[in-house]
Design a protein around this motif. Structure first.
Motif, PDB file in Angstrom:
ATOM      1  N   SER A  59       0.593  -0.942   0.118  1.00 50.09           N
ATOM      2  CA  SER A  59      -0.259  -0.209  -0.228  1.00 50.09           C
ATOM      3  C   SER A  59       0.596   1.416  -0.348  1.00 50.09           C
ATOM      4  N   THR A  60       1.894   0.990   0.736  1.00 51.87           N
ATOM      5  CA  THR A  60       3.313   2.382   0.723  1.00 51.87           C
ATOM      6  C   THR A  60       3.588   2.985  -0.495  1.00 51.87           C
ATOM      7  N   ARG A  72      -1.508   8.612   6.317  1.00 46.03           N
ATOM      8  CA  ARG A  72      -0.191   7.623   5.589  1.00 46.03           C
ATOM      9  C   ARG A  72      -0.062   8.429   4.781  1.00 46.03           C
TER      10      ARG A  72
HETATM   11  N1  ADP Z   1       6.092   5.234  10.955  1.00 41.98           N
HETATM   12  C1  ADP Z   1       5.702   4.425  10.711  1.00 41.98           C
HETATM   13  N2  ADP Z   1       7.307   4.577  10.069  1.00 41.98           N
HETATM   14  C2  ADP Z   1       8.222   3.548   9.856  1.00 41.98           C
HETATM   15  N3  ADP Z   1       7.725   2.357   8.661  1.00 41.98           N
HETATM   16  C3  ADP Z   1       7.072   2.512   8.928  1.00 41.98           C
HETATM   17  C4  ADP Z   1       5.506   3.403   9.812  1.00 41.98           C
HETATM   18  N4  ADP Z   1       4.226   2.847   9.655  1.00 41.98           N
HETATM   19  C5  ADP Z   1       4.123   2.004   8.742  1.00 41.98           C
HETATM   20  N5  ADP Z   1       5.178   1.564   8.202  1.00 41.98           N
HETATM   21  C6  ADP Z   1       6.266   0.432   7.596  1.00 41.98           C
HETATM   22  O1  ADP Z   1       4.655   0.359   6.734  1.00 41.98           O
HETATM   23  C7  ADP Z   1       4.935  -1.261   6.850  1.00 41.98           C
HETATM   24  C8  ADP Z   1       3.091  -1.310   6.394  1.00 41.98           C
HETATM   25  O2  ADP Z   1       3.802  -1.140   5.288  1.00 41.98           O
HETATM   26  P1  ADP Z   1       1.760  -1.420   4.047  1.00 41.98           P
HETATM   27  O3  ADP Z   1       1.781  -0.568   2.450  1.00 41.98           O
HETATM   28  O4  ADP Z   1       0.372  -0.510   4.955  1.00 41.98           O
HETATM   29  O5  ADP Z   1       2.198  -3.388   3.701  1.00 41.98           O
HETATM   30  P2  ADP Z   1       1.482  -3.505   3.052  1.00 41.98           P
HETATM   31  O6  ADP Z   1      -0.002  -3.102   2.330  1.00 41.98           O
HETATM   32  O7  ADP Z   1       1.793  -4.732   1.884  1.00 41.98           O
HETATM   33  O8  ADP Z   1       0.566  -5.388   3.937  1.00 41.98           O
HETATM   34  C9  ADP Z   1       4.871  -1.659   8.442  1.00 41.98           C
HETATM   35  O9  ADP Z   1       5.408  -2.647   7.967  1.00 41.98           O
HETATM   36  C10 ADP Z   1       5.981  -1.175   8.334  1.00 41.98           C
HETATM   37  O10 ADP Z   1       7.259  -1.121   7.923  1.00 41.98           O
END
Ligand code: ADP
Ligand code: MG
Length: 456
Positions: A104-105, A136
């Motif tokens: 998602s990121t 986010r």
């Molecule tokens: N505040 C933050 N600072 C750094 N990394 C973060 C933060 N919040 C989330 N993350 C990272 O983002 C990841 C989640 O990413 P996401 O895009 O939601 O994954 P997916 O969509 O593949 O399930 C977490 O595992 C963590 O490593």
């Protein structure tokens, strides 16, 4: 609109039943019945009609309009490269990966960049609310007027939203949360995932909209059970990495518009994913200069060479059978090299536990890493360090010969660029090119030859 009728069809023998059955009466297999729309076949034979009512017609190849064809580049060069040079308009791209890896990121960052090119992006999320995504987006500094958020899971509403917003890019996060209301099967089931993907494909191809589908990989490594989506989409990317490391690797598993050998490396930071331009550095940065059991290999990841440290630790077995573990390396490859060391170079390894590792959380799987594995084992076993300015490339055969590897020029150039002073390569790789200055190239014909030269 009346609810479409559905039926359950055995994926093994084609038996049709109006209800779900655990066991197929036709072929006797269990759990093979999957819900499908009645008349889905016929529907698929209808002409492809875009939202504007344009119909697809046969065209003469030389007259096909390519005005939309140039690839669209995102700000993330690594992402462009993995796609084969940029996004092909109208393509359907699947991004698979473990939950929490950062899909998602990545998609949010890509969306932000795409929307800044004045093209509209519609981000459909079935997992997070608009407020959560906004939160986010602020952390990642993504903001744009052309970026539309839509928390929804119902495909009918999503279709309407696409018609209304007329985006150039649609993100579906994730396919497992989307549902086609006509299908009764549970959300995330094979029937739902397949139906929704088919619908998205139709939208992408007839309206020239690029659609990115996020898919969670289940424990077995397959997306939504069997890999039912892979053949339907144009490109399949896997986002992988060790959750304990901050590095993430984006790899193409299928690409209709480019090579599948490409790979992009990112680092997960608070402010989002940052691309790593020189991956060799991160895999070497923590290396101890005078340690034993360490050898550097120049491995090819796609068309790109990366330098990785291979580490070996040999200790006498205290009880029972000797232990052999390999992290990031193929277990069988390590066993084979140890056997060659025993038989062809007179090493006594049966009573030694062997622990091997490719440092930095990478997975290496190509024959050219053999020589570095052998040297690291020998170095740890004899307790003699290797020269920290040496690198090793070569495949080892069962008779102890060092065999030719591909792309030798690129590998040597990369080692030279990173300041290595000497590289051991297969003797047969010496002809037909001129090595760069500043690095000594040593050709070795056999494993014993290599061991003799490395350890004098
Ligand atoms: N505040 C933050 N600072 C750094 N990394 C973060 C933060 N919040 C989330 N993350 C990272 O983002 C990841 C989640 O990413 P996401 O895009 O939601 O994954 P997916 O969509 O593949 O399930 C977490 O595992 C963590 O490593
Ligand atoms: Mg997610």
């Amino acid at each position: 609109m009346a609810k479409a009728k559905t039926q359950f069809v055995c994926q093994n023998c084609g038996y049709v039943s109006p209800r779900f059955l655990g066991r197929c009466p036709g072929c006797g297999q269990w759990n093979t019945l999957v819900e499908e729309r009645v008349g889905a076949e016929k529907e698929n034979h209808k002409a492809r009609v875009s939202f504007e009512g344009k119909r697809a017609k046969p065209q003469i190849l030389s007259e096909v309009d390519m005005s939309e064809a140039p690839r669209i580049k995102t700000g993330l060069k690594e992402f462009n490269r993995v796609l084969g040079g940029g996004i092909v308009p109208g393509s359907l791209v699947l991004i698979g990966g473990d939950p929490g890896i950062g899909k998602s990121t990545l998609m949010l960052q890509i969306s932000g960049q795409l929307s800044e090119t004045k093209r509209r992006v519609l981000y459909v999320s079935g997992e997070e609310s608009a407020a959560q995504i906004k939160m986010r987006a602020e952390r990642l500094h993504v903001a744009s007027e052309n970026f539309y958020l839509f928390p929804e899971t119902d495909m009918t509403n999503i279709q309407d939203a696409i018609k209304e917003v007329k985006p150039s890019f649609v993100i579906i996060d994730s396919i497992q949360t989307m549902q086609e209301p006509d299908i009764q099967s549970a959300v995330g089931s094979v029937a739902q995932v397949r139906e929704v993907t088919a619908e998205l494909m139709q939208i992408a191809k007839t309206n020239n909209i690029t659609i990115f589908i996020v898919g969670h990989v289940t424990k077995g490594g397959a997306i939504a059970g069997p890999k039912i989506l892979e053949h339907m989409v144009d490109t399949v990317l896997y986002f992988e990495g060790d959750l304990h490391h901050t590095y993430r690797i984006l790899r193409a598993a299928k690409n209709r518009f480019g090579s599948t050998n490409e790979l992009g490396i990112f680092e997960m930071r608070e402010s989002g994913l940052r691309e790593v331009a020189n991956p060799s550095e991160i895999f070497l940065e923590e290396r101890l200069k005078d340690a034993t059991g360490s050898a550097i290999v120049v491995s090819m990841e796609g068309t790109r060479p990366i330098l990785v440290e291979i580490q070996a630790l040999m200790t006498p077995t205290t009880y029972g059978n000797a232990k052999r573990t390999a992290t990031g390396l193929d277990h069988n490859r390590v066993s084979l090299i140890m056997a060659v060391l025993e038989k062809r170079a007179n090493f006594l390894l049966q009573n030694q536990d062997a622990y091997l590792k490719a440092a930095g959380g990478v997975k290496l799987d190509e024959p050219a890493i053999d020589l570095a594995i052998a040297i690291s084992i020998a170095s740890s076993y004899r307790n003699i360090g290797t020269d920290p300015m040496d690198a090793f490339v070569g495949e080892i055969g069962l008779t102890g010969e060092v065999r030719r590897v591909s792309r030798i020029e690129q590998r040597v150039a990369e080692a030279q660029k990173l300041g290595f002073k000497r590289i051991y390569i297969p003797k047969n790789n010496l002809q037909g090119w001129t090595p760069p200055t500043g690095i000594k190239v040593v050709g070795v014909a056999t494993l014993s030859d290599a061991l003799k030269r490395v350890f004098h």
